[in-house]
Write a protein that holds these residues in place. Structure first.
Motif, PDB file in Angstrom:
ATOM      1  N   PHE A  54      22.445  -9.266  -0.417  1.00 50.94           N
ATOM      2  CA  PHE A  54      22.353  -7.923  -0.970  1.00 50.94           C
ATOM      3  C   PHE A  54      21.490  -7.003  -0.110  1.00 50.94           C
ATOM      4  O   PHE A  54      21.110  -5.921  -0.549  1.00 50.94           O
ATOM      5  N   TRP A 212      28.387  -9.294 -10.383  1.00 48.49           N
ATOM      6  CA  TRP A 212      27.045  -9.319  -9.801  1.00 48.49           C
ATOM      7  C   TRP A 212      26.306  -8.014 -10.100  1.00 48.49           C
ATOM      8  O   TRP A 212      26.904  -6.931 -10.096  1.00 48.49           O
ATOM      9  N   VAL A 214      22.152  -6.133  -9.399  1.00 50.00           N
ATOM     10  CA  VAL A 214      20.851  -6.222  -8.721  1.00 50.00           C
ATOM     11  C   VAL A 214      19.871  -5.320  -9.460  1.00 50.00           C
ATOM     12  O   VAL A 214      20.176  -4.146  -9.726  1.00 50.00           O
ATOM     13  N   THR A 227      15.615  -8.400  -7.786  1.00 48.46           N
ATOM     14  CA  THR A 227      16.164  -9.636  -8.357  1.00 48.46           C
ATOM     15  C   THR A 227      17.664  -9.446  -8.537  1.00 48.46           C
ATOM     16  O   THR A 227      18.161  -8.323  -8.626  1.00 48.46           O
ATOM     17  N   SER A 228      18.398 -10.533  -8.600  1.00 54.90           N
ATOM     18  CA  SER A 228      19.846 -10.448  -8.750  1.00 54.90           C
ATOM     19  C   SER A 228      20.326 -11.406  -9.822  1.00 54.90           C
ATOM     20  O   SER A 228      19.629 -12.355 -10.196  1.00 54.90           O
ATOM     21  N   ALA A 251      19.537 -11.346 -14.398  1.00 57.70           N
ATOM     22  CA  ALA A 251      18.597 -11.072 -13.312  1.00 57.70           C
ATOM     23  C   ALA A 251      17.185 -11.075 -13.895  1.00 57.70           C
ATOM     24  O   ALA A 251      16.965 -10.600 -15.016  1.00 57.70           O
ATOM     25  N   THR A 262      19.464  -1.128 -12.933  1.00 60.79           N
ATOM     26  CA  THR A 262      20.314  -2.260 -12.594  1.00 60.79           C
ATOM     27  C   THR A 262      21.529  -1.697 -11.864  1.00 60.79           C
ATOM     28  O   THR A 262      22.228  -0.828 -12.396  1.00 60.79           O
ATOM     29  N   LEU A 265      27.403  -3.520  -7.197  1.00 55.00           N
ATOM     30  CA  LEU A 265      27.416  -3.776  -5.757  1.00 55.00           C
ATOM     31  C   LEU A 265      27.756  -2.540  -4.928  1.00 55.00           C
ATOM     32  O   LEU A 265      27.659  -2.586  -3.693  1.00 55.00           O
TER      33      LEU A 265
END
Length: 515
Positions: A54, A212, A214, A227-228, A251, A262, A265
């Motif tokens: 990331f 996903w 992050v 954090t992911s 996460a 948050t 991607l």
């Protein structure tokens, strides 16, 4: 001898060939073949090309994420960490109860308004008027001229605010507005010499469970932490308010992450971290984020007006269960049933009444009470809305004038009643009732603990006001309503029950042996 051998060999070949042909026919057309052809294939997914990491995403978005420091008079729970989600009702336990002490030891405390008595007993250590740091959280820029989004619970106890950029630069900020109902707030950094890196809200409706995400924030004062994880669930109701619709992520989110973004991607904000579930005070992989779609609407109003104005129709509502749907002849257990319209409220003025099921607003289907609350809140006060309802076994449409939500709306008080000696037992339902003194409804004096009524929460002191939307003053009224429901082919009857100034509906199964 050789001829015999050749003959045997040919017979063997023929037998093998015949067996193979029969077997093929059996697989293709016989029972075994039918099973094989009908069997579904196991799920297989072509794995996507995995990104190296990331880093490229983080490099772009991190400058837009800030730490928020708050100064003011110290108060309990003003640490800027995520709200802790404890067991429902623990704060109603007696003060000396061991479970209450346990949850408080781990940070599960009622917030300011519920904890005022405990705060008042704590000695003040600061000089009057002396401010000190009391909270820290996270936030992010949404414009190049310095608007910052964070959580209301981060800034709610503060008088002065500082925004710390990713490079360590500290800038003063002022509060533009906040909204406790959604736990959102907007700050503004005034620095005409600087254009800030900012991020945009994305479309959280496009994210799927398993995507996903992050998170970037300021956990434990460690700014710029990344954090992911993945989206674990959607539409979570954690009991925080009527507009609960949280995105659950795994996460790592800890104290100080509150108000942080948050990202998906593509670098768009799909949620704002606000709460965690944790028995230890640290991340256990269950965090909740306010959806971007909700945040965008609220933030826009805070910037323009400094506050949020919501639509309101003045009804007390509850979910439509399968039993309630069956008792009303609804094909699906969707919508919100009106337990009580507020006297002189918009709904009451439009003719809506207890027992009506709101099924749609302006043509949009209402899934449940939370969905109704969000749909009505999104309508500007002064506008009119077309409310679809289910009443007396058919659909109707009512036009309701939307009003601004009062600061502290009060629902209409339920009519109670005291007991008298004219008690009657409804054996089929395990209830003993008496007419109320004011003639409005029947007071429950006893409930069989093994009855359907007890299973559905009816207890002594409750007042049965209506049965299938028909007012009842005597047991004969109840029997009449039950008879009509039976003739209509209903599997349950719907009781409107009042308790402690609140009204709710309970569906009781019909006694199929009843004449």
């Amino acid at each position: 001898m050789s001829k015999a051998r050749i003959s045997v060999y040919r017979k063997g070949v023929a037998a093998v060939a015949l067996s193979a042909a029969l077997a093929g026919a059996f697989v293709a057309t016989g029972p075994l073949g039918t099973l094989q052809d009908a069997r579904a294939e196991a799920v297989r997914v072509t794995p996507p090309q995995q990104a190296v990491g990331f880093a490229d995403l983080v490099e772009k978005v991190r400058p837009a994420v800030v730490s928020v420091r708050v100064k003011g008079t110290p108060k309990a729970d003003a640490d800027g960490g995520p709200r802790f989600v404890g067991p429902r009702g623990f704060d109603q336990l007696p003060d000396g109860h061991p479970l209450k002490r346990f949850f408080r030891d781990f940070g599960f405390e009622p917030r300011d308004d519920q904890n005022g008595s405990r705060q008042a007993k704590r000695p003040k250590k600061n000089r009057p008027g002396h401010e000190r740091p009391i909270a820290q959280g996270s936030g992010f820029f949404i414009s190049e001229d310095g608007y910052v989004v964070t959580n209301n619970h981060v800034i709610s106890s503060g008088d002065a605010f500082t925004v710390v950029l990713d490079d360590g630069t500290e800038l003063d900020a002022k509060l533009i507005g906040s909204d406790p109902r959604t736990d959102l707030a907007v700050l503004k950094v005034n620095d005409p010499k600087q254009k800030f890196t900012y991020v945009a809200f994305g479309d959280d409706n496009k994210i799927r469970i398993g995507d996903w995400v992050v998170a970037v924030g300021n956990p434990f004062g460690l700014g710029g932490t990344v954090t992911s994880g993945i989206v674990s669930a959607r539409g979570r109701d954690i009991g925080a308010g009527p507009y609960d619709d949280f995105i659950q992520i795994d996460a790592a989110v800890n104290k100080g992450n509150s108000g942080g973004p948050t990202f998906d991607l593509s670098g768009e904000v799909i949620g704002i971290n606000t709460a965690i579930f944790s028995p230890s005070g640290g991340s256990v992989g269950i965090a909740f984020a306010i959806p971007a779609s909700t945040a965008k609407q609220v933030v826009d109003q805070l910037i323009k007006k400094g506050s949020v104005e919501r639509g309101w129709i003045g009804v007390q509502i509850q979910p439509v269960t399968k039993d309630i749907a069956s008792s009303l002849g609804l094909s699906e257990d969707k919508g919100a049933i009106i337990a009580s319209p507020q006297q002189d409220g918009p709904a009451a003025k439009a003719g809506l009444k207890a027992g009506d099921v709101i099924t749609a607003v302006n043509g949009e289907t209402v899934q449940d009470p939370r969905d109704l609350a969000r749909k009505v809140a999104a309508i500007a006060p002064g506008e009119k809305a077309k409310i679809s309802i289910w009443r007396n076994g058919k659909s109707e449409e009512v036009t309701v004038g939307i009003e601004a939500m009062p600061q502290d709306p009060k629902l209409a008080a339920a009519q109670g009643g005291s007991q008298n000696d004219e008690s009657v037992t409804l054996d089929s339902y395990g209830l003993t009732v008496v007419p109320s003194e004011d003639g409005k409804g029947l007071v429950v004096t006893d409930v069989d603990p093994d009855s359907d009524a007890a299973d559905r929460g009816i207890r002594s002191g409750d007042v049965i006001v209506t049965v299938n939307s028909q007012e009842v003053k005597s047991v004969n009224d109840i029997n009449k309503a039950i008879s009509e429901a039976t003739k209509a082919g209903r599997k349950a009857v719907l009781l409107q029950v009042q308790r402690n100034d609140e009204s709710r509906f309970v569906a009781l199964p019909l006694d199929i042996d009843q004449d």
